[in-house]
Motif scaffolding. Structure first.
Motif, short mmCIF file in Angstrom:
data_model
loop_
_atom_site.label_atom_id
_atom_site.label_comp_id
_atom_site.label_asym_id
_atom_site.label_seq_id
_atom_site.Cartn_x
_atom_site.Cartn_y
_atom_site.Cartn_z
N LEU A 329 0.84 -1.21 0.00
CA LEU A 329 0.00 0.00 0.00
C LEU A 329 0.87 1.25 0.00
O LEU A 329 0.53 2.24 -0.66
CB LEU A 329 -0.94 0.01 1.21
CG LEU A 329 -2.14 -0.91 1.12
CD1 LEU A 329 -2.95 -0.88 2.40
CD2 LEU A 329 -3.03 -0.53 -0.07
N ILE A 332 1.88 1.71 -3.49
CA ILE A 332 0.79 2.05 -4.39
C ILE A 332 0.27 3.45 -4.13
O ILE A 332 0.00 4.23 -5.04
CB ILE A 332 -0.36 1.02 -4.22
CG1 ILE A 332 0.06 -0.34 -4.77
CG2 ILE A 332 -1.64 1.51 -4.90
CD1 ILE A 332 -0.89 -1.46 -4.36
N ASN A 333 0.13 3.77 -2.87
CA ASN A 333 -0.64 4.92 -2.43
C ASN A 333 0.19 6.02 -1.82
O ASN A 333 -0.23 7.17 -1.79
CB ASN A 333 -1.61 4.46 -1.33
CG ASN A 333 -3.02 4.69 -1.75
OD1 ASN A 333 -3.28 5.57 -2.57
ND2 ASN A 333 -3.93 3.93 -1.20
N TYR A 371 -2.00 -4.58 -8.17
CA TYR A 371 -3.30 -4.86 -7.54
C TYR A 371 -3.58 -6.36 -7.46
O TYR A 371 -4.29 -6.80 -6.56
CB TYR A 371 -4.44 -4.18 -8.31
CG TYR A 371 -4.55 -2.69 -8.09
CD1 TYR A 371 -3.74 -2.02 -7.18
CD2 TYR A 371 -5.49 -1.94 -8.80
CE1 TYR A 371 -3.85 -0.66 -6.98
CE2 TYR A 371 -5.62 -0.57 -8.61
CZ TYR A 371 -4.79 0.07 -7.70
OH TYR A 371 -4.91 1.41 -7.51
#
Ligand code: GCO
Ligand code: MN
Ligand code: MN
Ligand code: MN
Length: 386
Positions: A329, A332-333, A371
């Motif tokens: 995460l 990704i974020n 993902y």
């Protein structure tokens, strides 16, 4: 482990555990729990409260003396067990007078009676301490659009909710109204079919601050929508006043399945939403035990709803603490990507920075987002191997 406590804020409708297993094709298969029995059974299982429609407790044709006795006995059960009544609602769908709608009926006598029946339910709810009033317009809809003007219906629905808000204010009741959408059943088409439609209507009311939504898992799924997204929109808007938890297969009749028994992944993200964002309202189960069950099956059903919520809550903790997931995460974020001079807020300076910004379309377009791996890890949490 996974034993519900009052602090978990679980509630059930009297109509849920009271359901004797009748359906459009078959007769009752069991004795439903009476209101007093339901209070004792649910308190023993660790629920926080019970909710009801006026006529789940007091029959529509009860005399004042009967009503007084029923409410007294119910109140005694509440006092004996400590169970609360956080929410009350009104049946505007059972009696034949509502066959073509209540607030949206073409007949002004029906509309007026529906408003009066609702304010009497509000009075009853206040006597028992309710703070939220749910409005589910089960019959507000049509099969024959030639017979009812859908524009008029919106105006009538708005007029009724405005009336109820004024009444609550005039009595100092402090109610929060929660509008519950459903796309169909019992009507061919119900007006305001989704939570998003309700949010749109609320913005046009005289007292929008008094009115929020009561989204239900099954109802959004009947409409083919993602319930987690619907609930998230309501929560972000400060409008998630209540929630109806259950489960449902897409494209089927209204099933009212035990929470988490069908769409476990969506249930996980829903629990994650409610827990991560600190939803403080009631966790209400609007589901029914299967028609195959006897009274013991109803108890198992009630336990199962709460247990599944608590298990998913534990899974959410695992997800949030999982180092592999959190590392993914962060990738990704969480990347710090500086956009000099631009901050997503309009100003002449930020506009200038935006116009001059170098964007490497091809590189960004070719980046993998990982993902697949994230989703597999999520599934492994849910499936219990992480
Ligand atoms: C349904 C609805 C109802 C409402 C209830 C509260 O599908 O029948 O979900 O159960 O939630 O009437 O107003
Ligand atoms: Mn429902
Ligand atoms: Mn239902
Ligand atoms: Mn419901």
């Amino acid at each position: 482990l996974f034993v519900p406590k009052k602090e978990d804020r679980f509630t059930f409708g009297l109509w849920t555990v009271g359901n004797p297993g009748r359906d459009p094709f078959g007769l009752p298969v069991r004795e439903g729990f009476t209101p007093v029995e339901a209070v004792h059974m649910l308190a023993e299982l660790g629920a926080y409260g019970v909710n009801f429609h006026d006529n789940d407790l007091v029959p529509i044709d009860a005399t004042p003396a009967e009503k007084e006795r029923i409410v007294r006995e119910f109140r005694q059960a509440l006092e004996a067990t400590g169970l609360k009544v956080p929410m009350v609602t009104v049946s505007l769908f059972t009696d034949p007078i509502f066959k073509d709608g209540a607030f949206t009926s073409n007949d002004p006598r029906v509309r007026a009676y529906a408003i009066r029946k609702t304010i009497e339910s509000m009075d009853l709810g206040k006597e028992l301490g309710a703070e939220v009033f749910v409005l589910w317009g089960g019959r507000e809809g049509a099969e024959v659009d030639a017979g009812k003007d859908a524009v008029d219906s919106m105006k009538r629905y708005r007029e009724a909710v405005n009336y109820l808000c004024e009444y609550s204010l005039s009595q100092n009741y402090g109610y929060k109204f929660a509008l519950e959408a459903k796309p169909n059943e019992p009507r061919g088409d119900i007006y305001l079919p989704t939570t998003g439609a309700m949010l749109g209507l609320i913005a046009t009311l005289d007292h929008p601050e008094m009115v929020g939504v009561n989204p239900e898992v099954a109802h959004e799924r009947m409409a083919g929508l993602n319930f987690y997204h619907a609930a998230a929109q309501a929560l972000e808007a400060g409008k998630l006043f209540h929630i109806d938890l259950n489960d449902q297969k897409m494209g089927r009749f209204d099933q009212d399945l035990r929470f988490g028994s069908d769409g476990i992944k969506e249930a996980f993200f829903l629990v994650k939403l409610l827990e991560d964002y600190n939803y403080k309202g009631m966790l209400h189960f609007d589901a029914h035990a299967l028609r195959t069950e006897d009274r013991q099956g109803v108890v198992e059903f009630a336990k199962g709803n709460m247990r599944t919520y608590l298990i998913l809550k534990e899974k959410v903790k695992r997800f949030n603490a999982d180092p592999d997931i959190q590392a993914l995460l962060a990738e990704i974020n969480g990347r710090k990507l500086d956009l000099p001079g631009f901050d997503f807020k309009y100003s002449p300076e930020s506009l200038q920075a935006l116009r001059g910004m170098a964007v490497d379309r091809e590189t960004i377009g070719a980046e993998g987002l990982n993902y697949e791996k994230l989703d597999q890890l999520t599934m492994e949490i849910i499936m219990g191997v992480r």
